[in-house]
Design an enzyme around this catalytic site. Structure first.
Site, PDB file in Angstrom:
ATOM      1  N   GLU A 294      45.531  49.377 -45.222  1.00 28.68           N
ATOM      2  CA  GLU A 294      45.446  48.170 -44.914  1.00 28.68           C
ATOM      3  C   GLU A 294      45.025  47.346 -45.612  1.00 28.68           C
ATOM      4  OE1 GLU A 294      45.096  48.731 -40.356  1.00 28.68           O
ATOM      5  OE2 GLU A 294      45.031  46.111 -40.643  1.00 28.68           O
TER       6      GLU A 294
ATOM      7  N   ARG B   8      44.190  56.779 -40.877  1.00 32.16           N
ATOM      8  CA  ARG B   8      42.929  56.747 -41.157  1.00 32.16           C
ATOM      9  C   ARG B   8      42.272  58.255 -41.242  1.00 32.16           C
ATOM     10  NH1 ARG B   8      39.629  53.356 -36.440  1.00 32.16           N
ATOM     11  NH2 ARG B   8      41.003  51.346 -35.773  1.00 32.16           N
TER      12      ARG B   8
ATOM     13  N   HIS C  44      37.411  50.704 -42.420  1.00 32.65           N
ATOM     14  CA  HIS C  44      37.522  50.354 -41.087  1.00 32.65           C
ATOM     15  C   HIS C  44      37.561  48.579 -40.796  1.00 32.65           C
ATOM     16  CE1 HIS C  44      39.258  49.030 -37.280  1.00 32.65           C
ATOM     17  NE2 HIS C  44      40.590  48.874 -37.704  1.00 32.65           N
TER      18      HIS C  44
HETATM   19  O1  G3P Z   1      48.107  49.932 -39.952  1.00 32.49           O
HETATM   20  C1  G3P Z   1      47.867  50.292 -38.846  1.00 32.49           C
HETATM   21  C2  G3P Z   1      47.093  50.070 -37.741  1.00 32.49           C
HETATM   22  O2  G3P Z   1      45.805  50.505 -39.054  1.00 32.49           O
HETATM   23  C3  G3P Z   1      45.901  48.221 -37.345  1.00 32.49           C
HETATM   24  O3  G3P Z   1      44.968  49.002 -36.897  1.00 32.49           O
HETATM   25  O4  G3P Z   1      42.603  48.412 -35.910  1.00 32.49           O
HETATM   26  O5  G3P Z   1      44.031  50.631 -36.588  1.00 32.49           O
HETATM   27  O6  G3P Z   1      43.431  49.136 -38.602  1.00 32.49           O
HETATM   28  P1  G3P Z   1      44.145  48.872 -36.852  1.00 32.49           P
HETATM   29 CA    CA Z   2      44.554  50.184 -40.286  1.00 28.09          CA
END
Ligand code: G3P
Ligand code: CA
Length: 252
Positions: free
Chosen positions: A117, A10, A51
Site C-alpha cells: 500500500e 500489516r 503505516h
Molecule cells: O490495505 C487495506 C488497509 O490496510 C487500508 O487501511 O489504514 O489499515 O492502511 P490502513
Molecule cells: Ca494498509
C-alpha cells in the site's frame, strides 16, 4: 468459485508489532496467502515499511518519517510500544522499521503474495512509485505483487511506468458502477473496507473475484466472506481466518 485468499494485515498486527519482520515471518509460518504492508519514503529517499507518516505511535521515535534518514530511523524500536500485548516479549524491542528491500528479501524463498500500500495521501513523496517498482523488480523474485493506494494517481502512475503491474484502488466509500472503474482504470481489484462492501454487497455480486476486503477480524464477517468467495480477506488475525477457511473445507 475461487478459493478466498487470506492476507495478514500489516503482517499479523492483531498479535505482533505491525509492519515488522517479526510479524511477516509469523504470517509466512502460518501459511497466509499474502501480506499487506504500508510504505513511506525517508529523507534520503529510501522506501520503508510503516503505516503512519509519523514515527510516534509504532516506535519510540518522534516526528515524520520523511524528516529522518534510514540510518536514523533504524535506531528506533518498532516493537517496544507493544508491551501491552499479552504475548509481548522483550526481544520485540529489537525490531526495527524494515526497508522494503528487507521485506522482499525475507519473502524471497516463499510463494507468498505481497500487497504494497502506497501511503501517498498526505505527502507527495518524489519518485516513490519508481523506487518501489524498481525494488520489486530487483528483489521481488517474480512474486505476485499488488500495488494499492487510496490516492488514485499513485497507482495510475505505477501502471504508467509498468503496464504489467497489478494495481488496486483502496476505497472506504461507495462508488457508482464499480465495474466501470475496474475496466477503465485497468484495476486488478478493488480493495474495499469491510463496511463499504457489506453495506452494498449487491453492487459487487459479479465482481467478487476482484474484491479484497479489509480489515475483517470478526467471525461473522470472515465466514460470510468465505461463503461469498471474495478474492481475498485482509485480516489482523490471519491464524483465525485460516482456521475458518480450513474448517469450511473440512465440512464441505
Ligand atoms: O490495505 C487495506 C488497509 O490496510 C487500508 O487501511 O489504514 O489499515 O492502511 P490502513
Ligand atoms: Ca494498509
Amino acid at each position: 468459485m475461487t478459493e478466498t485468499k487470506i492476507y495478514g494485515h500489516r503482517g499479523c498486527m492483531g498479535t505482533l508489532p505491525e509492519n515488522t519482520l517479526l510479524g511477516f515471518r509469523q504470517a509466512i509460518e502460518l501459511g497466509a496467502d499474502g501480506i499487506e504492508i504500508d510504505v513511506h519514503m525517508t529523507k534520503d529517499g529510501e522506501i520503508v515499511v510503516i503505516h503512519d507518516e509519523i514515527l510516534d505511535r509504532t516506535t519510540n521515535g518522534t516526528g515524520y518519517v520523511k524528516d529522518h534518514s534510514l540510518k536514523e530511523i533504524k535506531q528506533f524500536s518498532a516493537g517496544m510500544n507493544y508491551a501491552h500485548f499479552p504475548n509481548y516479549e522483550e526481544a520485540w524491542n529489537l525490531e526495527r522499521i524494515p526497508a522494503l528491500q528487507e521485506v522482499l528479501e525475507l519473502l524471497a524463498p516463499y510463494k507468498i503474495e505481497l500487497n504494497i500500500e502506497l501511503k501517498t495521501c498526505h505527502f507527495r513523496y518524489e519518485h516513490l512509485e519508481e523506487k518501489v517498482l524498481s525494488l520489486v523488480k530487483e528483489y521481488g523474485d517474480g512474486r505476485k505483487v499488488v500495488y494499492s493506494s487510496f490516492h488514485l494517481p499513485s497507482i495510475l502512475r505505477i501502471k504508467q511506468i509498468d503496464q504489467n503491474a497489478e494495481i488496486a484502488w483502496l476505497l472506504d466509500q461507495q462508488i457508482s458502477h464499480p465495474k466501470d472503474y475496474l475496466q477503465s482504470l485497468e484495476l486488478e481489484a478493488l480493495h474495499l473496507s469491510r463496511g463499504t462492501f457489506f453495506s452494498d454487497v449487491f453492487s459487487y455480486k459479479d465482481l467478487l473475484e476482484k474484491t479484497r476486503i479489509w480489515t475483517v477480524n470478526d467471525i461473522d464477517g470472515l465466514k460470510q466472506l468465505l461463503d461469498l468467495g471474495v478474492n481475498t480477506i485482509i485480516t489482523d488475525f490471519p491464524e483465525k481466518a485460516l482456521f475458518y477457511k480450513s474448517e469450511r473445507k473440512t465440512f464441505a
